[in-house]
Design an enzyme around this catalytic site. Structure first.
Site, PDB file in Angstrom:
ATOM      1  CG  ASP A  47      -0.304  -0.023   2.538  1.00 20.80           C
ATOM      2  OD1 ASP A  47      -0.123   1.060   3.129  1.00 20.80           O
ATOM      3  OD2 ASP A  47       0.035  -1.119   3.017  1.00 20.80           O
TER       4      ASP A  47
ATOM      5  CD  GLU B 221      -3.549   5.345  10.057  1.00 22.24           C
ATOM      6  OE1 GLU B 221      -2.594   5.898  10.656  1.00 22.24           O
ATOM      7  OE2 GLU B 221      -3.460   4.943   8.879  1.00 22.24           O
TER       8      GLU B 221
END
Length: 261
Positions: free
Chosen positions: A54, A142
């Site tokens: 990623d 997050e």
């Protein structure tokens, strides 16, 4: 009698010595793992594992052909963040991944400064109305910036992440994957997003040690080094697919009945 006492004492000393040695070895091993001197996760990645990466603007423009030549089978790239931000390199990397024959997916970095629906619209406007043939979309949750010290309430997080998840599902006909570290997932998302596939981050220990088989993708290393990216970032995140799944399980194959934007 003295000999018996002496022998017993020696045995005790040996046992204590061995216990201290084992304890010090375990402690050194733990510190080495946490300091990323050694990466035990790599010991658990088999030759047949479906490996992926990623990336974001930190890796800049990526030579997808080079990634494919290094046994990378899929790539997730950051498309958007919040309600307005678009990754500068997304469009080029998105096309390059397709040209290289790599399975490709897009992820959104969730913000607590705008609504989930607004963020979904930013993602859809950027990635496109259809993802048929591509990998499931991802919502990356997050605690970042000021929210690390002043975290949002669980109810706010659940409401807005659910709004984005529902909007993406209505658009693409599939529940998006949720990426989150275990502590954040357990604190905010567990119990409310059980039907969303999970992408777990576990860079110190195998994902199965903490999550069993309840995951679709495992980010197992955040200091991978591969050839093919041009950004200033030295490292790239490395991922692996759950060994009980295939890339077909991760691919959108049927178009939804209709979009919403």
């Amino acid at each position: 009698m003295k000999r018996a006492h002496s022998a017993t004492f020696r045995i005790i000393l040996i046992v204590v010595f061995l216990a201290v040695a084992v304890g010090m070895t375990i402690w050194w091993f733990y510190v080495a793992i946490k300091s990323k001197t050694i990466f035990i996760n790599e010991w658990f990645i088999t030759e047949n594992a479906v490996r992926g990466v990623d990336l974001s603007n930190h890796q800049a423009q990526v030579d997808m052909q080079q990634l494919a030549a290094q046994n990378i089978k899929f790539v997730y790239m950051k498309a958007t963040e919040g309600s307005t931000y678009v990754d500068n390199y997304f469009a080029a990397n998105w096309q390059n991944a397709k040209d290289a024959g790599l399975a490709r997916g897009a992820y959104h970095f969730f913000s607590f400064d705008s609504t989930g629906e607004e963020q979904a619209k930013n993602f859809i406007d950027t990635v496109g109305d259809s993802l048929v043939g591509d990998l499931f979309p991802v919502i990356d949750v997050e605690l970042h910036g000021k929210y690390g010290l002043n975290p949002p309430t669980k109810s706010d997080v659940v409401r807005e992440v659910k709004a984005m998840s529902d909007t993406l599902e209505a658009q693409y006909g599939i529940k998006p994957i949720i990426y989150a570290q275990r502590d954040l997932y357990d604190l905010y998302l567990k119990g409310d997003f059980n039907e969303n596939p999970r992408w777990v981050r576990s860079i110190y220990f195998p994902a199965s040690w903490e999550n069993g088989d309840n995951w679709l993708i495992w980010q197992y290393k955040d200091q991978g080094e591969l050839a093919g990216y041009t950004g200033g970032e030295k490292y790239i995140d490395l991922d692996v697919l759950n060994p009980h799944k295939t890339l077909d399980d991760l691919t959108i194959n049927n178009p939804p009945s209709g979009g919403i934007f």
